[in-house]
Design a protein around this motif. Structure first.
Motif, PDB file in Angstrom:
ATOM      1  N   TRP A 223       0.836  -1.212   0.000  1.00 18.00           N
ATOM      2  CA  TRP A 223       0.000   0.000   0.000  1.00 18.00           C
ATOM      3  C   TRP A 223       0.867   1.257   0.000  1.00 18.00           C
ATOM      4  CZ3 TRP A 223      -5.326   1.471   0.905  1.00 18.00           C
ATOM      5  CH2 TRP A 223      -5.502   2.754   1.406  1.00 18.00           C
TER       6      TRP A 223
ATOM      7  N   ALA B  75       0.681   4.952  -1.800  1.00 22.57           N
ATOM      8  CA  ALA B  75       0.219   6.017  -0.902  1.00 22.57           C
ATOM      9  C   ALA B  75       1.214   7.173  -0.886  1.00 22.57           C
ATOM     10  CB  ALA B  75       0.011   5.466   0.501  1.00 22.57           C
TER      11      ALA B  75
ATOM     12  N   ASN C 289      -5.472  12.121   3.805  1.00 23.68           N
ATOM     13  CA  ASN C 289      -6.844  11.610   3.815  1.00 23.68           C
ATOM     14  C   ASN C 289      -7.366  11.387   2.404  1.00 23.68           C
ATOM     15  OD1 ASN C 289      -7.013  11.586   6.596  1.00 23.68           O
ATOM     16  ND2 ASN C 289      -7.998  13.579   6.747  1.00 23.68           N
TER      17      ASN C 289
ATOM     18  N   GLU D 103      -5.732   8.287   0.944  1.00 25.34           N
ATOM     19  CA  GLU D 103      -6.346   7.042   1.422  1.00 25.34           C
ATOM     20  C   GLU D 103      -7.681   6.794   0.745  1.00 25.34           C
ATOM     21  OE1 GLU D 103      -7.790   4.811   5.528  1.00 25.34           O
ATOM     22  OE2 GLU D 103      -6.762   6.733   5.638  1.00 25.34           O
TER      23      GLU D 103
ATOM     24  N   ARG E 272      -8.599   3.622  -1.636  1.00 20.95           N
ATOM     25  CA  ARG E 272      -9.745   2.759  -1.311  1.00 20.95           C
ATOM     26  C   ARG E 272     -10.688   2.648  -2.506  1.00 20.95           C
ATOM     27  NH1 ARG E 272      -8.477  -0.598   2.625  1.00 20.95           N
ATOM     28  NH2 ARG E 272      -7.557   0.508   4.406  1.00 20.95           N
TER      29      ARG E 272
ATOM     30  N   HIS F 143      -2.053  -5.512   3.592  1.00 19.31           N
ATOM     31  CA  HIS F 143      -1.927  -4.215   2.898  1.00 19.31           C
ATOM     32  C   HIS F 143      -1.052  -4.346   1.654  1.00 19.31           C
ATOM     33  CE1 HIS F 143      -3.794  -2.654   6.487  1.00 19.31           C
ATOM     34  NE2 HIS F 143      -2.787  -3.068   7.222  1.00 19.31           N
TER      35      HIS F 143
END
Length: 433
Positions: free
Chosen positions: A386, A390, A400, A403, A407, A426
């Motif tokens: 991940w 990210a 935020n 993420e 998602r 992850h």
């Protein structure tokens, strides 16, 4: 209006520091003047900076540039005559209705008898006479929100800031509370001189406001200022009301435009790796496609009409519409959504054909999906953590938003079966391509 405004905002800019030391611009070039007797609406989708602007006005944050003045004084800390009502009533559960309402007055060190009298008056004003001794757990959602209004009004503010105050309520309760507020406002019973309302509900903005500022995103800026000249009380079925709602939908679903500062920007940005992807599911995408392809729309629908028929507000509808547009399954212009030939193919296909078509469009038109698939293809293990993606996204957006975007792409990628993701480890992989 030639009078001195209650609130004057000039050239406000707000940014946040990113992990890499760069700057994430949230608001840019905001101008606003609130006159006495006005209700101004800030209308836009989530992430356009509306609530951030309210926090700046309330003195809870400071702008990076520009100025905010309240009654001629620069706002550098929370002003005593500006109050706020939030989406959630945020009451203290261990205090009664009266005790919750009295909190703001106790901070002003007023005499106990005056505190009690003003609290009772505020509770009576918003329609909760007899519930002074009740606790929040004994109240309905609408009644708790009325307590939130009383708590804000009891300090007799000059300006009331409302941050989506009706959005957490059911439709009937919201309508009743909205109507009661407007009745009290029009009758001069509220101890306030001006209101700024943040909303994502277009009809609510037209129903309540004298002026509406439509916000675009990335960064948040005013793309249009609209005067609402309809007399009160306003009727939703009135042709003038419907025309204004339609024009706002057109404004919010247009293509590239020019802001009030002359800068070009995109209302609906492209699908590069730095694009923030809204939280949508494949079920919502398929459902809207099927609804518009089917009768009575036959592939083309007016957005206000489809929103009403599906009981969706703009924060529900626009992310789905934007994603369909990004995938080239739909086109949006002039307040209408039109399904493309590929979108019709998807709506008419069986499950396997839908997945194949979705995968083709996801990899062709959404850069992040193609990027993740390419990294997995090139690695001998066909795996990547991940954090690998990210960190890339956080160079372009807030943590935020990064993420949320990951998602969303995980959900879309899983549906299309272009990659897998293990939420326990992850790790992205091609285990189930």
């Amino acid at each position: 209006m030639d009078s001195i405004p209650l609130l004057n905002i000039q050239g406000v800019r707000k940014s946040f520091r990113k992990p890499d030391g760069g700057e994430l611009l949230v608001l840019d070039g905001i101008d606003l003047a609130l006159q006495e007797g006005e209700i101004i609406g800030l209308l836009g989708r989530s992430g356009s900076g509306k609530s951030t602007l309210l926090r700046l006005i309330a003195g809870l944050s400071t702008p990076a540039a520009g100025s905010i003045t309240f009654l001629g004084q620069t706002v550098t800390e929370p002003p005593p005559r500006i109050a706020m009502v939030f989406q959630s009533s945020a009451l203290f559960p261990w205090l009664t209705v009266q005790e919750n309402v009295q909190l703001g007055l106790e901070a002003l060190a007023l005499p106990p008898e005056e505190i009690r009298r003003r609290a009772i008056d505020a509770i009576d004003l918003i329609g909760l006479d007899g519930f002074e001794s009740a606790y929040p757990r004994e109240l309905s959602g609408g009644m708790r929100q009325r307590v939130g209004f009383a708590r804000a009004l009891v300090v007799h503010p000059n300006i009331l800031l409302m941050d989506e105050p009706f959005s957490a309520l059911d439709v009937l309760t919201a309508e009743t509370l909205r109507t009661d507020f407007l009745d009290l406002w029009s009758e001069g019973q509220l101890p306030i001189k001006g209101v700024i309302l943040v909303t994502h509900n277009i009809e609510e903005a037209v129903l309540m406001c004298d002026r509406i500022l439509v916000f675009g995103s990335n960064p948040g800026r005013v793309i249009k200022e609209i005067s609402v000249d309809l007399p009160h009380p306003r009727a939703r079925l009135d042709p003038g009301f419907r025309d204004l709602v339609e024009s706002i939908y057109v404004e919010m679903t247009g293509g590239p435009d020019t802001g009030r500062d002359g800068k070009q920007f995109e209302r609906f940005p492209g699908a590069g790796i730095g694009t923030i992807l809204p939280p949508v599911s494949s079920n919502l995408l398929a459902g809207l496609l099927e609804a518009v392809v089917g009768p009575p729309y036959d592939g083309k629908a007016d957005l206000p009409v489809i929103a009403t028929s599906l009981q969706m507000e703009i924060d529900d509808l626009f992310p789905v519409v934007e994603t369909l547009q990004m995938l080239r399954f739909a086109e949006v212009a002039g307040g209408d959504i039109r399904i493309t030939p590929e979108g019709r193919q998807f709506a008419d296909a069986d499950t396997d054909r839908r997945k194949r078509l979705f995968a083709q469009h996801l990899l062709a038109y959404v850069s992040l999906a193609a990027h993740i698939r390419r990294v997995l293809d090139e690695r001998p293990s066909h795996r990547a953590p991940w954090s690998r993606f990210a960190h890339e996204l956080e160079d372009r957006m807030s943590p935020n938003a990064a993420e949320q975007t990951l998602r969303t792409i995980i959900d879309l990628g899983r549906y299309a079966e272009v990659f897998a993701y293990d939420d326990q480890t992850h790790v992205f992989s091609l285990d189930n391509p």
